[in-house]
Design an enzyme around this catalytic site. Structure first.
Site, PDB file in Angstrom:
ATOM      1  N   ARG A  78      -3.325 -10.196   4.711  1.00  0.00           N
ATOM      2  CA  ARG A  78      -3.697 -10.323   3.294  1.00  0.00           C
ATOM      3  C   ARG A  78      -2.561  -9.735   2.467  1.00  0.00           C
ATOM      4  O   ARG A  78      -2.314  -8.542   2.557  1.00  0.00           O
ATOM      5  CB  ARG A  78      -5.009  -9.555   3.071  1.00  0.00           C
ATOM      6  CG  ARG A  78      -5.511  -9.540   1.648  1.00  0.00           C
ATOM      7  CD  ARG A  78      -6.750  -8.658   1.551  1.00  0.00           C
ATOM      8  NE  ARG A  78      -7.239  -8.589   0.190  1.00  0.00           N
ATOM      9  CZ  ARG A  78      -6.765  -7.755  -0.734  1.00  0.00           C
ATOM     10  NH1 ARG A  78      -5.795  -6.920  -0.432  1.00  0.00           N
ATOM     11  NH2 ARG A  78      -7.268  -7.763  -1.949  1.00  0.00           N
ATOM     12  N   LYS A 117       0.821  -1.218   0.000  1.00  0.00           N
ATOM     13  CA  LYS A 117       0.000   0.000   0.000  1.00  0.00           C
ATOM     14  C   LYS A 117       0.850   1.261   0.000  1.00  0.00           C
ATOM     15  O   LYS A 117       2.030   1.246   0.318  1.00  0.00           O
ATOM     16  CB  LYS A 117      -0.999  -0.043   1.159  1.00  0.00           C
ATOM     17  CG  LYS A 117      -2.155  -0.992   0.797  1.00  0.00           C
ATOM     18  CD  LYS A 117      -3.298  -0.959   1.760  1.00  0.00           C
ATOM     19  CE  LYS A 117      -4.410  -1.888   1.217  1.00  0.00           C
ATOM     20  NZ  LYS A 117      -5.427  -2.165   2.226  1.00  0.00           N
TER      21      LYS A 117
HETATM   22  N1  PMM Z   1      -7.354  -3.925   0.777  1.00  0.00           N
HETATM   23  C1  PMM Z   1      -7.657  -3.983  -0.532  1.00  0.00           C
HETATM   24  C2  PMM Z   1      -8.595  -4.907  -1.008  1.00  0.00           C
HETATM   25  N2  PMM Z   1      -9.207  -5.762  -0.168  1.00  0.00           N
HETATM   26  N3  PMM Z   1      -9.535  -6.594   2.008  1.00  0.00           N
HETATM   27  C3  PMM Z   1      -9.257  -6.545   3.310  1.00  0.00           C
HETATM   28  N4  PMM Z   1      -9.889  -7.395   4.162  1.00  0.00           N
HETATM   29  N5  PMM Z   1      -8.368  -5.651   3.835  1.00  0.00           N
HETATM   30  C4  PMM Z   1      -7.708  -4.765   3.049  1.00  0.00           C
HETATM   31  O1  PMM Z   1      -6.907  -3.964   3.574  1.00  0.00           O
HETATM   32  C5  PMM Z   1      -7.973  -4.775   1.648  1.00  0.00           C
HETATM   33  C6  PMM Z   1      -8.909  -5.731   1.159  1.00  0.00           C
HETATM   34  C7  PMM Z   1      -6.983  -3.057  -1.487  1.00  0.00           C
HETATM   35  O2  PMM Z   1      -5.725  -3.565  -1.825  1.00  0.00           O
HETATM   36  P1  PMM Z   1      -5.349  -4.160  -3.286  1.00  0.00           P
HETATM   37  O3  PMM Z   1      -5.898  -3.185  -4.295  1.00  0.00           O
HETATM   38  O4  PMM Z   1      -3.869  -4.210  -3.248  1.00  0.00           O
HETATM   39  O5  PMM Z   1      -5.963  -5.528  -3.410  1.00  0.00           O
END
Ligand code: PMM
Length: 265
Positions: free
Chosen positions: A240, A204
């Site tokens: 994650r 991030k």
């Molecule tokens: N961040 C993203 C997408 N899904 N789900 C959870 N549970 N927690 C998060 O912090 C989260 C998520 C966005 O990140 P990406 O675009 O790198 O997938």
């Protein structure tokens, strides 16, 4: 939890079949790397991202979920739409990961209540298109905790028992740079409430800002692996991540340092 994004910008645009095939292959690779869960998403939640029609989202993720479940992988669905969540659970997903904590779609919590799936409630104050407009907090840990507990109560009212719930502080969602660090420092308080805590810090922007805004994915993955160890130490149930191998290596080393066994289950 390994991230499998089935979005047009995440894989080469070789048509829908190749698109699905690439996502399935990626999921299998993450599983081989040691992911306990594969998190499948068909809508980008990056800052500034536009919403995707739920039927388009379901078309993207359902074939991928079916294939990965058939290969024996535990799967979660990353969605803010009740209809996509239901289609994903019907295809074999065991966890519904809603970054909006049920706020984006009022049907979400009642819809998933009857499915038996676990539910991740993310901290969220509004859509990605203008998420930083809501980044005003008194004490970010206290405010996020209070708002998450309200979502836990809403889930309870919808008929989802506490044992099926996870909470997620929503790193980067309506939080600016230092607010993310403050929130991570508050993880022990969040984890101390007794509900399982999931943390999504992988690659991030706040990590890139700490490294130099143009930091490569490789450097962000190394930073993520460190964050995974610290999150585990602070009581997180899961992390994650994009680079499962790097995070597991870091967790293994930390575990040996502590003289203990494996962190992951
Ligand atoms: N961040 C993203 C997408 N899904 N789900 C959870 N549970 N927690 C998060 O912090 C989260 C998520 C966005 O990140 P990406 O675009 O790198 O997938």
């Amino acid at each position: 939890m390994g991230i499998v994004n089935v979005t047009p910008d995440s894989f080469s645009d070789g048509g829908r079949y190749l698109h699905h095939e690439a996502a399935i292959a990626h999921g299998l690779r993450l599983r081989a790397d040691g992911a306990d869960i594969l998190d499948i998403g068909g809508e980008s939640t990056r800052p500034g991202a536009d919403r995707v029609d739920p039927s388009v989202e379901a078309d993207r993720v359902v074939p991928v979920i079916r294939a990965l479940v058939a290969a024996g992988a535990p799967v979660s669905i990353d969605t803010m739409n009740a209809s996509t969540a239901l289609a994903a659970v019907a295809a074999g997903a065991r966890i519904v990961n809603d970054v909006s904590g049920g706020l984006a779609d009022p049907d979400m919590l009642p819809a998933v209540a009857s499915t038996g799936a676990d539910v991740v409630l993310g901290h969220w104050r509004g859509p990605s298109a203008d998420m930083y407009a809501h980044a005003e907090y008194g004490d970010v840990t206290r405010d996020v905790m209070a708002e998450l507990l309200a979502r836990v109560e809403a889930a309870g009212s919808a008929g989802i028992p506490p044992a099926r719930l996870l909470i997620d502080p929503g790193i980067g969602f309506g939080k600016k740079g230092t607010q993310n660090w403050e929130l991570l420092r508050g993880l022990p308080q969040l984890a101390g409430r007794g509900t399982r805590v999931l943390v999504g810090a992988s690659r991030k922007r706040f990590l890139a800002d700490a490294l130099g805004a143009d930091a490569s994915d490789e450097r962000r993955d190394a930073a993520t692996a460190v964050t995974s160890v610290l999150a585990a130490r602070a009581g997180a149930w899961g992390v994650r991540v994009h680079d499962v191998a790097a995070t597991l290596d870091a967790l293994r080393i930390a575990s040996l340092w502590d003289g203990g066994g494996r962190w992951s289950t």
